[in-house]
Design an enzyme around this catalytic site. Structure first.
Site, PDB file in Angstrom:
ATOM      1  N   ASP A 243      39.033  19.499   9.839  1.00 34.96           N
ATOM      2  CA  ASP A 243      38.157  20.180   8.893  1.00 34.96           C
ATOM      3  C   ASP A 243      36.686  19.913   9.201  1.00 34.96           C
ATOM      4  O   ASP A 243      36.303  18.778   9.492  1.00 34.96           O
ATOM      5  CB  ASP A 243      38.475  19.703   7.473  1.00 34.96           C
ATOM      6  N   GLU A 274      37.961  23.436  13.032  1.00 33.56           N
ATOM      7  CA  GLU A 274      37.161  24.426  12.322  1.00 33.56           C
ATOM      8  C   GLU A 274      35.697  24.198  12.673  1.00 33.56           C
ATOM      9  O   GLU A 274      35.062  23.276  12.158  1.00 33.56           O
ATOM     10  CB  GLU A 274      37.364  24.295  10.816  1.00 33.56           C
TER      11      GLU A 274
END
Length: 518
Positions: A243, A274
């Site tokens: 993340d 990400e």
């Protein structure tokens, strides 16, 4: 890295199994819901499931990205609950075991950038910095009071004895003493400013939110390295979704992944990061910096889909992959249409066809597009998305031949393999906002050549002329081989000519998937 679990011969496919508002019911937790859906996911052809953040968060209101304690998966009475928003650790373990037994790999959402919901406040020296340029100090160091002490009293040192305080964080955004919201850099031993190995947005993007973890601190590194091994062993997961990785110290990220592969004995451990940026050059630069330790979500392709949905026939579909990661580095690209942060209505089926039915990239579908809910499900999309997923499992194999002739209508043919017959796919743009274009008008344009010798304008309404594999079209003495559109019950079958060619139709604003009739 590997894109599929062991002994898996079908196309790999990931699903993000939650939305921003997903919750279990009064009788069934989210983990139980996942366990119940495993058989269906297996039948559809799903090989990987990206689960929401598993750890205890500061509040059950959010998805879990406000991490409080990574070592609490719904086992300890902390933050007013034993269970997380998604359920208990026991329920999670059972669901993961069922998924593993069906050959579905679990992807752990690793939220390692920040902490939220500290147990106590403390006072220390900090330096306010400019929000738009994190390298500019707005004044000298001053004493602030911040929520930075994490005691984890409910866990009582099980799994990890580490307690966190301001020495383990590089920044905060709240001074409780003066009740001021501002970004503060925390000076201290082992630091010389923010990490230099992060994205350079806002000049330095080390800080994102909450208590920003300093990945340079030895105690921090060892605790997170230990957690990486532990979470893989607890869940039998096959990889991570990293993340907000543009805020990580990338040297730490590479070492975290390398160590986890070694300590778990999983050298092919999968990782997808990400890194949210629409510029392919920026993203590709970061791909190079990570040296193959992780794949990346193809954010530039997502923006191309978004632009196609907004611009309608004025968007040139022939250039869809030109500035996308899957077009340049297909082996590093995890392709997607929507996720929990982004939802848009137009061009969705066409976009899913482009990631599901082509050879390149590792596609990830979104729970909210497949499962009915009150948040983002579209009944016009869901059933046909399921058909596209089935087409990926049963037909979309072999080499790809592109027929990118028109700006608003493109197609491709998959050749198939020894076990799968392949398919022919046609994709057409939607009518743009405020535009009215009759099929009669469309059928009369698109015949002139542009300066590159390619057809310009719009596609002939009759469809695209494409050639199917020679093994599938008829011999002169045989009856014609016919293809049918999987997505339409009303379309007529298409007969393949002796040379393997046929004109494959597709209505405006949708997709047609043609497969051999059985």
């Amino acid at each position: 890295m590997t894109l599929q679990p062991d002994n898996q011969e079908q196309n790999p496919l990931m699903i993000q199994f939650y939305t921003w508002e997903s919750r279990g019911s009064e009788r069934t937790s989210w983990w139980k819901h996942f366990e119940q859906e495993v058989p269906r996911l297996k039948d559809l052809g799903v090989t990987h499931v990206w689960l929401p953040p598993m750890a205890k968060s500061a509040t059950r209101k959010y998805c879990g990205y406000d991490v409080y304690d990574l070592w609490d998966l719904g086992e300890f009475d902390q933050k007013n609950s034993v269970a997380t928003r998604w359920g208990t650790k026991g329920e999670l373990n059972r669901a993961c075991a069922v998924a593993k037994s069906r050959g579905i790999g679990i992807i752990v959402d690793a939220v390692l950038n920040h902490r939220n919901g500290a147990d106590r406040k403390e006072s220390f020296q900090a330096i306010p910095v400019d929000e738009k340029n994190r390298l500019i100090r707005k004044g000298p160091a001053k004493e602030i009071e911040a929520w930075t002490i994490y005691d984890f009293p409910g866990r009582q040192n099980k799994y990890s004895e580490m307690k966190w305080d301001h020495r383990h964080f590089s920044g905060v955004d709240w001074d409780a003493m003066t009740r001021t919201k501002e970004i503060y850099y925390i000076p201290g031993p082992g630091r010389n400013g923010w990490s230099k190995f992060v994205a350079d947005e806002l000049e330095n993007y080390d800080y994102l939110l909450g208590c920003d973890i300093d990945h340079r601190q030895p105690e921090v590194r060892q605790d997170l390295f230990k957690w990486g091994t532990w979470i893989i062993e607890q869940t039998a997961a096959v990889g991570f979704r990293m993340d907000a990785m543009k805020h990580y110290d990338r040297r730490f990220l590479r070492e975290f992944l390398d160590r986890t592969k070694k300590t778990t004995g999983k050298p092919n451990l999968f990782a997808v990061s990400e890194y949210w940026h629409g510029d392919i050059d920026v993203l590709e630069h970061y791909v190079d910096l990570l040296r193959g330790s992780t794949s990346f979500f193809d954010v530039p392709l997502h923006y191309n889909f978004h632009n196609a949905s907004k611009q309608g026939p004025s968007f040139d579909l022939r250039h869809m992959f030109k500035n996308a990661l899957v077009g340049r580095r297909p082996w590093e690209a995890v392709t997607f249409v929507d996720n929990h942060d982004t939802v848009y209505p137009g061009f969705k089926l066409q976009a899913y066809a482009l990631i599901l039915l082509r050879m390149d990239g590792f596609p990830c579908i979104f729970y909210g597009d497949l499962y009915p809910d009150n948040e983002c499900y579209d009944p016009r999309i869901g059933p046909k998305l399921e058909l596209l997923i089935q087409a990926r499992k049963n037909f979309a194999y072999g080499s790809t031949t592109d027929y990118f002739q028109y700006r608003d209508c493109i197609g491709f043919v998959r050749s198939g393999d020894a076990r799968h017959p392949g398919c022919a796919v046609v994709i057409r743009s939607s009518i743009g906002a405020g535009e009215v274009m009759s099929e009669t008008a469309i059928s009369g344009i698109g015949t002139a050549n542009d300066h590159n010798g390619k057809l310009k304008g719009h596609a002939n309404i009759q469809g695209l002329r494409m050639k199917v594999p020679s093994s599938l079209h008829k011999k002169p003495s045989e009856a014609p081989v016919k293809y049918r559109d999987l997505l339409s019950e009303d379309s007529n079958a298409v007969s393949i000519s002796n040379d393997g060619y046929a004109l494959f139709p597709c209505p405006i604003g949708t997709v047609a998937v043609w497969v051999p009739e059985t």
